[in-house]
Write a protein that holds these residues in place. Sequence first.
Motif, PDB file in Angstrom:
ATOM      1  N   ALA A 184      44.182   0.643  16.067  1.00  0.00           N
ATOM      2  CA  ALA A 184      44.859   1.848  16.537  1.00  0.00           C
ATOM      3  C   ALA A 184      45.433   2.680  15.403  1.00  0.00           C
ATOM      4  O   ALA A 184      45.778   3.848  15.607  1.00  0.00           O
ATOM      5  CB  ALA A 184      45.972   1.476  17.527  1.00  0.00           C
ATOM      6  N   ALA A 185      45.555   2.091  14.213  1.00  0.00           N
ATOM      7  CA  ALA A 185      46.130   2.796  13.065  1.00  0.00           C
ATOM      8  C   ALA A 185      45.064   3.260  12.077  1.00  0.00           C
ATOM      9  O   ALA A 185      45.400   3.775  11.008  1.00  0.00           O
ATOM     10  CB  ALA A 185      47.141   1.907  12.346  1.00  0.00           C
ATOM     11  N   LEU A 186      43.795   3.118  12.430  1.00  0.00           N
ATOM     12  CA  LEU A 186      42.720   3.388  11.473  1.00  0.00           C
ATOM     13  C   LEU A 186      42.778   4.797  10.908  1.00  0.00           C
ATOM     14  O   LEU A 186      42.694   4.989   9.693  1.00  0.00           O
ATOM     15  CB  LEU A 186      41.360   3.142  12.126  1.00  0.00           C
ATOM     16  N   ASP A 187      42.915   5.793  11.754  1.00  0.00           N
ATOM     17  CA  ASP A 187      42.906   7.171  11.264  1.00  0.00           C
ATOM     18  C   ASP A 187      44.081   7.436  10.331  1.00  0.00           C
ATOM     19  O   ASP A 187      43.927   8.105   9.310  1.00  0.00           O
ATOM     20  CB  ASP A 187      42.927   8.155  12.436  1.00  0.00           C
ATOM     21  N   ARG A 188      45.257   6.911  10.670  1.00  0.00           N
ATOM     22  CA  ARG A 188      46.426   7.101   9.801  1.00  0.00           C
ATOM     23  C   ARG A 188      46.208   6.434   8.453  1.00  0.00           C
ATOM     24  O   ARG A 188      46.501   7.008   7.399  1.00  0.00           O
ATOM     25  CB  ARG A 188      47.674   6.529  10.460  1.00  0.00           C
ATOM     26  N   VAL A 189      45.698   5.197   8.475  1.00  0.00           N
ATOM     27  CA  VAL A 189      45.480   4.464   7.228  1.00  0.00           C
ATOM     28  C   VAL A 189      44.427   5.168   6.375  1.00  0.00           C
ATOM     29  O   VAL A 189      44.598   5.332   5.163  1.00  0.00           O
ATOM     30  CB  VAL A 189      45.066   3.013   7.521  1.00  0.00           C
TER      31      VAL A 189
END
Length: 231
Positions: A184-189
């Motif tokens: 769920a955090a892929l885009d932010r990372v």
Amino acid sequence: MTGTGSRTDAAPDNDTAVEPRLAHLSTATLSDALDRLGLPGGLHGLAPLGPGQRMVGRAFTVRYRPAGDPPGTVGDYLDDVPPGSVVVLDNQGRTDCTVWGDILTAVAHAKGVAGTVVDGVCRDVHRALGLGYPVYSRGRYMRTGKDRVEVAGTGDPVAVGGVQVRPGDLLVGDQDGVVVIPAAALDRVLGVAVEIHEREESTLAGALAGATIAEARAAHGYHELQRRGTR
């Protein structure tokens, strides 16, 4: 089972083209991005089996426990692993018996599995090295896990290197080790990691062009790249 990095966010439903977006990013850069976002990610104590390893894929998780009486099996889960996945084996960090060997390596390679992460040890390493199949583990040891450990579950959150890994999380491995990125955090990372990568490249270019390292680092905020809350 959860590790020290427990997470509750769910995986997104439509996340495609994962590998191209991660292809040029090192685990070091991704680790810095995770640090800035306050997310656990580095799987401590796990090292690549051989030189030149690179691995990107979504987690397929398997959890082990000590064998009962009568003992269960070490598992035939590999038939269910989709191509491109990373097999993540939680053997509780045990180094006295293996849960990954040559048959699993050969079949995984033939199926197009991206690699294997073992919180424990592996054996029959000649097969993985000969095929160029990525394996990350705590070491190698020839003693079988049969009748010593058994599969407790598949498709569950597991703990690896003190970090929780959920099915569908992203695993990236290279010569420095392995990081896990919450799905769920892929885009932010990725957004933060790309920025860090570009600023580090600019820092290097400045230093090679004649600036002192201190000047180049100051110009591009090198010392703050991984700092939590940095914009």
